[in-house]
Design an enzyme around this catalytic site. Structure first.
Site, PDB file in Angstrom:
ATOM      1  N   SER A 113     -24.243  -4.284 -51.067  1.00 32.56           N
ATOM      2  CA  SER A 113     -23.023  -4.232 -50.630  1.00 32.56           C
ATOM      3  C   SER A 113     -22.042  -4.910 -51.342  1.00 32.56           C
ATOM      4  O   SER A 113     -21.393  -4.721 -52.297  1.00 32.56           O
ATOM      5  CB  SER A 113     -23.494  -4.934 -49.314  1.00 32.56           C
ATOM      6  OG  SER A 113     -22.405  -4.973 -48.372  1.00 32.56           O
TER       7      SER A 113
ATOM      8  N   HIS B   8     -22.722   0.891 -50.097  1.00 34.88           N
ATOM      9  CA  HIS B   8     -22.588   1.400 -48.705  1.00 34.88           C
ATOM     10  C   HIS B   8     -21.001   0.964 -48.180  1.00 34.88           C
ATOM     11  O   HIS B   8     -20.497   0.204 -48.644  1.00 34.88           O
ATOM     12  CB  HIS B   8     -23.716   1.008 -47.650  1.00 34.88           C
ATOM     13  CG  HIS B   8     -23.673  -0.453 -47.403  1.00 34.88           C
ATOM     14  ND1 HIS B   8     -24.536  -0.926 -46.341  1.00 34.88           N
ATOM     15  CD2 HIS B   8     -22.802  -1.560 -47.276  1.00 34.88           C
ATOM     16  CE1 HIS B   8     -24.420  -2.221 -46.194  1.00 34.88           C
ATOM     17  NE2 HIS B   8     -23.322  -2.446 -46.971  1.00 34.88           N
TER      18      HIS B   8
END
Length: 212
Positions: free
Chosen positions: A106, A131
């Site tokens: 992330s 993501h």
């Protein structure tokens, strides 16, 4: 029950050095900070972000030209906290090299990619995950719509940052971040998040032979 953070801090090794004024003890992270090494470990949140930003600014003030090394092992966290670190990395004058140990997921992967060009590294067994941002809201319908729009704005901005640092097209980044995408170190290199996968620290070059 004992505070786990307190327990962790009590386990941090101390390093004792001899100085002209006698012995001086440092915790291991403070000693490594003297060598211009910063650790981004654990979840990215406001408290941790503030400490990282402060360390970056301190090292810039100490020497505005000397490289800073950032070791990353993070599952990600709060987007705005991560962007505070990211913006500071781009703002300061010293080049920042990044190295992934363990994982960079992330926001951790964004910080890994944000290192100075040709100075972004990963150890061979590290894992990288990218993501899109997520969020959960409740309340009045109008407020939910406003928060949803803000998430979309953040998604667009994060995509643009990945495009800038990886060299991928916007469409490729958008497709990659649509769901959790897990990458090996070598896959992260091919994707453009890191420049090189390293197994061993490079040896210092041998000194040139002296002329007779």
């Amino acid at each position: 029950m004992r505070d786990p953070v307190e327990t962790y801090m009590n386990l941090v090794p101390m390093v004792v050095e001899q100085t002209n004024r006698g012995e001086r003890a440092y915790d291991i992270f403070s000693r490594l900070l003297k060598e211009r090494i910063i650790f981004v470990t654990g979840p990215v949140e406001d408290g941790m972000s503030t400490l990282i930003v402060a360390q970056l600014l301190f090292l810039e003030a100490e020497n505005p030209k000397k490289e800073i090394s950032m070791y990353i092992n993070s599952p990600g966290g709060v987007v705005t906290s991560g962007l505070a670190i990211y913006d500071t990395m781009q703002f300061i004058r010293p080049p920042v090299s990044t190295l992934c140990t363990g994982q960079a997921a992330s926001m951790g992967s964004l910080l890994l990619a944000a290192g100075h060009k040709d100075m972004r590294f990963s150890l061979p067994n590290a894992r990288i995950m990218v993501h899109q941002p997520s969020g959960g809201f409740q309340g009045q319908a109008t407020d939910i719509m406003l928060h949803a729009q803000e998430i979309l704005n953040l998604k667009k901005r994060l995509n643009e940052i990945y495009v800038h640092h990886t060299g991928q097209t916007y469409k490729a980044i958008e497709d990659a971040l649509e769901r959790d995408k897990f990458l090996t170190a070598e896959m992260a290199r091919e994707f453009g998040i890191v420049d090189k996968v390293i197994e061993k620290r490079p040896e210092d070059p041998a000194p040139a032979p002296k002329a007779a």
